[in-house]
Write an enzyme that holds these catalytic residues in place. Structure first.
Site, PDB file in Angstrom:
ATOM      1  N   CYS A 130       0.014   0.543   7.771  1.00  0.00           N
ATOM      2  CA  CYS A 130      -0.511   0.933   6.458  1.00  0.00           C
ATOM      3  C   CYS A 130      -1.910   1.538   6.586  1.00  0.00           C
ATOM      4  O   CYS A 130      -2.285   2.412   5.802  1.00  0.00           O
ATOM      5  CB  CYS A 130      -0.557  -0.275   5.533  1.00  0.00           C
ATOM      6  SG  CYS A 130       1.076  -0.880   5.056  1.00  0.00           S
ATOM      7  N   SER A 166      22.009 -44.525  -7.668  1.00  0.00           N
ATOM      8  CA  SER A 166      21.246 -43.725  -8.634  1.00  0.00           C
ATOM      9  C   SER A 166      21.025 -42.315  -8.111  1.00  0.00           C
ATOM     10  O   SER A 166      20.018 -42.013  -7.484  1.00  0.00           O
ATOM     11  CB  SER A 166      19.895 -44.388  -8.898  1.00  0.00           C
ATOM     12  OG  SER A 166      19.271 -44.688  -7.656  1.00  0.00           O
ATOM     13  N   GLU A 178      13.467 -33.018   1.364  1.00  0.00           N
ATOM     14  CA  GLU A 178      14.119 -33.650   0.215  1.00  0.00           C
ATOM     15  C   GLU A 178      14.855 -34.921   0.615  1.00  0.00           C
ATOM     16  O   GLU A 178      15.779 -35.347  -0.060  1.00  0.00           O
ATOM     17  CB  GLU A 178      15.106 -32.671  -0.446  1.00  0.00           C
ATOM     18  CG  GLU A 178      14.476 -31.721  -1.412  1.00  0.00           C
ATOM     19  CD  GLU A 178      15.497 -31.136  -2.390  1.00  0.00           C
ATOM     20  OE1 GLU A 178      16.634 -31.640  -2.470  1.00  0.00           O
ATOM     21  OE2 GLU A 178      15.141 -30.169  -3.068  1.00  0.00           O
ATOM     22  N   LEU A 192      10.799 -38.939   4.479  1.00  0.00           N
ATOM     23  CA  LEU A 192       9.549 -38.581   3.804  1.00  0.00           C
ATOM     24  C   LEU A 192       8.364 -39.294   4.448  1.00  0.00           C
ATOM     25  O   LEU A 192       7.322 -38.690   4.702  1.00  0.00           O
ATOM     26  CB  LEU A 192       9.648 -38.937   2.318  1.00  0.00           C
ATOM     27  CG  LEU A 192      10.604 -38.085   1.483  1.00  0.00           C
ATOM     28  CD1 LEU A 192      10.912 -38.782   0.162  1.00  0.00           C
ATOM     29  CD2 LEU A 192      10.024 -36.696   1.230  1.00  0.00           C
ATOM     30  N   THR A 193       8.538 -40.585   4.735  1.00  0.00           N
ATOM     31  CA  THR A 193       7.461 -41.360   5.347  1.00  0.00           C
ATOM     32  C   THR A 193       7.145 -40.861   6.751  1.00  0.00           C
ATOM     33  O   THR A 193       5.977 -40.865   7.178  1.00  0.00           O
ATOM     34  CB  THR A 193       7.826 -42.862   5.371  1.00  0.00           C
ATOM     35  OG1 THR A 193       8.007 -43.309   4.025  1.00  0.00           O
ATOM     36  CG2 THR A 193       6.740 -43.691   6.028  1.00  0.00           C
ATOM     37  N   LEU A 209      22.585 -28.388  -0.729  1.00  0.00           N
ATOM     38  CA  LEU A 209      21.273 -27.844  -0.371  1.00  0.00           C
ATOM     39  C   LEU A 209      21.211 -26.327  -0.559  1.00  0.00           C
ATOM     40  O   LEU A 209      20.640 -25.605   0.265  1.00  0.00           O
ATOM     41  CB  LEU A 209      20.897 -28.218   1.071  1.00  0.00           C
ATOM     42  CG  LEU A 209      20.860 -29.719   1.393  1.00  0.00           C
ATOM     43  CD1 LEU A 209      20.386 -29.938   2.823  1.00  0.00           C
ATOM     44  CD2 LEU A 209      19.970 -30.482   0.422  1.00  0.00           C
ATOM     45  N   ASP A 254      24.928 -38.657  -0.601  1.00  0.00           N
ATOM     46  CA  ASP A 254      24.987 -37.659  -1.681  1.00  0.00           C
ATOM     47  C   ASP A 254      25.919 -36.481  -1.398  1.00  0.00           C
ATOM     48  O   ASP A 254      26.260 -35.731  -2.323  1.00  0.00           O
ATOM     49  CB  ASP A 254      23.585 -37.108  -1.967  1.00  0.00           C
ATOM     50  CG  ASP A 254      22.619 -38.173  -2.441  1.00  0.00           C
ATOM     51  OD1 ASP A 254      23.096 -39.243  -2.870  1.00  0.00           O
ATOM     52  OD2 ASP A 254      21.393 -37.944  -2.380  1.00  0.00           O
ATOM     53  N   GLY A 282      15.299 -39.080   2.060  1.00  0.00           N
ATOM     54  CA  GLY A 282      14.993 -40.389   1.521  1.00  0.00           C
ATOM     55  C   GLY A 282      13.643 -40.888   2.007  1.00  0.00           C
ATOM     56  O   GLY A 282      12.872 -40.160   2.637  1.00  0.00           O
ATOM     57  N   GLU A 327       0.822  -1.202   0.000  1.00  0.00           N
ATOM     58  CA  GLU A 327       0.000   0.000   0.000  1.00  0.00           C
ATOM     59  C   GLU A 327       0.862   1.260   0.000  1.00  0.00           C
ATOM     60  O   GLU A 327       0.546   2.240  -0.679  1.00  0.00           O
ATOM     61  CB  GLU A 327      -0.920   0.013   1.236  1.00  0.00           C
ATOM     62  CG  GLU A 327      -1.827  -1.205   1.361  1.00  0.00           C
ATOM     63  CD  GLU A 327      -1.231  -2.312   2.210  1.00  0.00           C
ATOM     64  OE1 GLU A 327      -1.970  -2.889   3.022  1.00  0.00           O
ATOM     65  OE2 GLU A 327      -0.012  -2.599   2.076  1.00  0.00           O
TER      66      GLU A 327
END
Length: 344
Positions: A87, A171, A285, A291-292, A207, A203, A287, A53
């Site tokens: 504002c 991989s 990100e 993630l699980t 990051l 790896d 494994g 604004e």
């Protein structure tokens, strides 16, 4: 009014210019209209800088033009002193006829107070225009304020037959170059990124943001037994890094160890700690195990999956989850699938 929809949509476009630059503030755009013509626009450009604004009003050289104009903004104007003055106070200095707001601010310091202040000054206020679209635009901000945790994005790449890695973890790349470039764009847009110790050991990731322009996220990794050698990239001091573990709490320049509390769910503790650091969004990100863990905890908002044409036949299977598919697009020869948490 049809015109209100048009101009609020324009505030969304403007607000998007602040993605990855204004957190922990929300993305906000502002449009000033008089006699059915846009006479000024502005957006929140950087955290700590002027709000949308302010930028829109300051861009009008002849303030007489503001008389009987309508100000459109996708989020309720602030009413408190923070990094910048309120504002709402600036708006009521001028003879606007009307203010149109998409969403009220979930921040308890503001919520409803900015709108009420503007109304009390005799300016008409219309609220809730494209309400759901506005929440979607600032999903990270609303999640942070309402759920007291970062907005969580789970991301992985998997083969056509459903594997995220070979059995021997050799991989490294499954998705294509364009997909990986898109991941760096995402990193520049979010506040933090997290992986587990096994991913680090396999790896040695950095990051950071390399194939895109933008800020690096806070690097976060879980290393319960502190197995990762100090020679690895995460210890290079190039960006702030937090290591959650079960051994020590310690802080040095650019690196902080945080001890996980015994008896506490690790994911919930980490999200609470990141919330306290004003981390509004988190990319996971890691494994399958990490993630699980997020999937099982229910603490996730989006899942982004790159499906490649590669075939492994055997390996580490992609995580299982139930999600609501909201977007599907081709990224060269990859397919990107985006899911929302069905609880939302």
């Amino acid at each position: 009014m049809e015109k209100d929809l048009l101009y609020i949509k324009r505030t969304f476009d403007l607000a998007e210019n602040g993605r990855g630059k204004v957190s922990p503030n929300p993305m906000v755009g502002c449009v000033i209209v008089k006699n059915d013509k846009i006479i000024s626009e502005g957006f929140h450009q950087i955290y700590g800088g002027p709000h949308a604004e302010v930028n829109a009003i300051n861009a009008v050289n002849d303030k007489e033009q503001l008389k009987d104009a309508t100000l459109y903004v996708n989020l309720e104007p602030c009413s408190h002193f923070g990094k910048t003055p309120p504002c709402a106070d600036l708006i009521i200095q001028y003879p606007f006829e009307r203010v149109v707001v998409c969403n009220s601010d979930p921040n308890p310091l503001v919520s409803g107070k900015g709108i009420e202040k503007i109304k009390s000054a005799g300016i008409k206020v219309s609220e809730g225009v494209l309400y759901e679209e506005g929440r979607k635009l600032n999903a990270r901000f609303f999640t942070y304020m309402e759920k007291k945790r970062p907005y969580v994005i789970l991301k992985w790449a998997e083969t056509e037959d459903g594997f995220i890695a070979r059995e021997d973890l050799t991989s490294k790349w499954i998705s294509n170059d364009l997909s990986r470039k898109l991941v760096h764009k995402w990193r520049a847009e979010e506040d933090a990124i997290i992986v587990g110790a096994n991913t680090v050991l396999c790896d040695n990731p950095r990051l950071n943001v390399r194939d895109w322009q933008g800020k690096n996220p806070l690097r976060v990794f879980i290393d319960n037994d502190l197995k990762v050698p100090s020679t690895f990239n995460l210890f290079d001091g190039s960006q702030p890094t937090v290591c959650y573990n079960k051994i020590k709490s310690e802080k040095s320049a650019g690196l902080e160890y945080v001890s996980l509390k015994e008896g506490r769910d690790g994911i919930s503790f980490i999200l609470e700690d990141l919330y306290s650091r004003k981390i509004q969004s988190l990319i996971v990100e890691g494994g399958r195990k990490l993630l699980t863990s997020f999937i099982d905890s229910g603490n996730w908002d989006e899942i982004r999956v790159f499906k490649s044409k590669n075939i492994f036949e055997k390996g580490i299977a992609a995580p299982e989850f139930k999600g609501r598919l909201i977007e599907e697009q081709g990224i060269d020869n990859d397919q990107l699938l985006i899911y929302k948490n069905p609880r939302e």
